[in-house]
Scaffold this motif. Structure first.
Motif, PDB file in Angstrom:
ATOM      1  N   ALA A   1       0.869  -1.191   0.000  1.00 50.59           N
ATOM      2  CA  ALA A   1       0.000   0.000   0.000  1.00 50.59           C
ATOM      3  C   ALA A   1       0.903   1.238   0.000  1.00 50.59           C
ATOM      4  O   ALA A   1       1.907   1.268   0.711  1.00 50.59           O
ATOM      5  N   TRP A   2       0.607   2.198  -0.828  1.00 51.51           N
ATOM      6  CA  TRP A   2       1.281   3.504  -0.970  1.00 51.51           C
ATOM      7  C   TRP A   2       2.627   3.406  -1.676  1.00 51.51           C
ATOM      8  O   TRP A   2       3.374   4.376  -1.708  1.00 51.51           O
ATOM      9  N   GLU A   3       2.911   2.243  -2.226  1.00 49.71           N
ATOM     10  CA  GLU A   3       4.156   2.148  -2.999  1.00 49.71           C
ATOM     11  C   GLU A   3       3.995   2.926  -4.312  1.00 49.71           C
ATOM     12  O   GLU A   3       2.896   3.021  -4.866  1.00 49.71           O
ATOM     13  N   THR A   4       5.105   3.454  -4.808  1.00 46.22           N
ATOM     14  CA  THR A   4       5.035   4.354  -5.971  1.00 46.22           C
ATOM     15  C   THR A   4       5.665   3.732  -7.213  1.00 46.22           C
ATOM     16  O   THR A   4       6.568   2.913  -7.125  1.00 46.22           O
ATOM     17  N   ILE A   5       5.178   4.191  -8.371  1.00 47.03           N
ATOM     18  CA  ILE A   5       5.904   4.007  -9.643  1.00 47.03           C
ATOM     19  C   ILE A   5       6.190   5.419 -10.146  1.00 47.03           C
ATOM     20  O   ILE A   5       5.250   6.190 -10.397  1.00 47.03           O
ATOM     21  N   HIS A   6       7.458   5.761 -10.278  1.00 46.23           N
ATOM     22  CA  HIS A   6       7.808   7.076 -10.823  1.00 46.23           C
ATOM     23  C   HIS A   6       7.724   6.988 -12.346  1.00 46.23           C
ATOM     24  O   HIS A   6       8.342   6.109 -12.948  1.00 46.23           O
TER      25      HIS A   6
END
Ligand code: AVI
Length: 322
Positions: free
Chosen positions: A276-281
């Motif tokens: 949860a809340w992990e990002t892909i830039h």
């Protein structure tokens, strides 16, 4: 669990997606936004009132058409006008119209990563400006540098408009400009569009529109992965998020996972876990000041010939020579 042994990856897209989604933090390149849907979404972005960049550059090219055209033709009867990342060529048409109506001797070579965009541009030019000689070329900026150099002896004028340079980090931008500089002769010119630092709110609004067009554009990379790599990304599980750092001038786009889940990419034999809340830039959109532009130019071995700005001081087109 993520797959640790990489399968045979064939295309650059497969390799980049595999690397980007197994790295930490995760990342995907914005160059993959641009399929037929992405091209259309970018057109919609350029039409949005919040996305001021297009109007500002349009204004600069319209207000200074004659001066720019004279600069292009200076010292030489004929020249080749190569445009990197031509897209729909909407702003370039201002120059093309003036050049052809005033019988300048030139050939137009639009280069773009999207064959779809090039086909559309060629078709529209055939209708609107049939007398312009057009020679399209598909490829990434880096792949097509050789095309710029193909006809030695003819003056080259290279266009890199639309703040496309802003999608490169400084080291990449520098390398890119240096590569161009290396294929330029003494009389050749390079015209680059730079989006300038300004009220940070204006910048955030341009990349975070209320209708969510930019969010759909950002998520299009996931749609593309689903289609081309047999993926099962659920777009609703991600949120588009934009940040702008007024000190560095860097706007960054992310896709943020709203819950922990796993995505499968059948074609890559890959399972990707998201906390949860992990990002892909997904994208950077660099904003500049004059000092940074001068610094970039110096490092790339380019000299500033002149610059043109819009009335609000939001955007600039710089002309360089080697
Ligand atoms: C193509 N490029 C210069 C655009 C930009 O401003 O970075 C792409 C874009 N991304 C979101 N909105 C527009």
């Amino acid at each position: 669990m993520q797959e640790l042994i990489a399968p045979a990856l064939e295309t650059q897209f497969e390799k980049d997606v595999y690397k980007g989604l197994t790295d930490y933090p995760k990342h995907l390149s914005s160059q993959y936004f641009y399929d037929a849907t992405g091209d259309k979404l970018f057109q919609d972005i350029m039409d949005m009132p919040e996305y001021y960049l297009t109007d500002r550059e349009f204004e600069i090219l319209s207000e200074n058409t004659e001066e720019i055209a004279q600069l292009f033709a200076q010292g030489n009867a004929s020249f080749k006008l190569t445009e990197l990342g031509a897209g729909d060529g909407m702003k370039t048409k201002i120059l093309l119209k003036y050049l052809s109506e005033n019988n300048f001797d030139f050939k137009y070579q639009p280069i773009d990563i999207s064959q779809n965009a090039l086909d559309g541009l060629e078709k529209s030019l055939r209708n609107e400006l049939p007398q312009v000689l057009v020679e399209t070329r598909q490829g990434t900026y880096f792949e097509t540098l050789s095309a710029i150099n193909a006809e030695n002896g003819t003056k080259k004028v290279i266009l890199f408009l639309g703040s496309n340079i802003g999608n490169l980090l400084h080291p990449q931008a520098m390398e890119f400009l240096r590569n161009i500089q290396e294929v330029m002769q003494k009389e050749d010119l390079l015209l680059v569009g730079f989006d300038m630092k300004k009220n940070p709110q204006i910048i955030l609004d341009a990349y975070n529109d209320p209708k969510g067009i930019t969010a759909t554009f950002n998520k299009n990379v996931l749609t593309r992965i689903n289609r081309e790599l047999d993926g099962n990304f659920n777009l609703d599980k991600f949120r588009h998020w934009e940040v702008y750092n007024p000190e560095s001038g860097t706007a960054k786009s992310y896709l943020v996972a709203m819950e922990g889940h796993t995505v499968t990419l059948e074609k890559l034999d890959l399972q990707v876990n998201f906390e949860a809340w992990e990002t892909i830039h997904t994208e950077i959109s660099q904003k500049y000041d004059d000092r940074t532009i001068k610094w970039l130019a110096d490092r790339a071995g380019l000299k500033i010939v002149t610059e043109f700005g819009d009335a609000k001081g939001q955007y600039k087109n710089y002309v360089f020579r080697r």
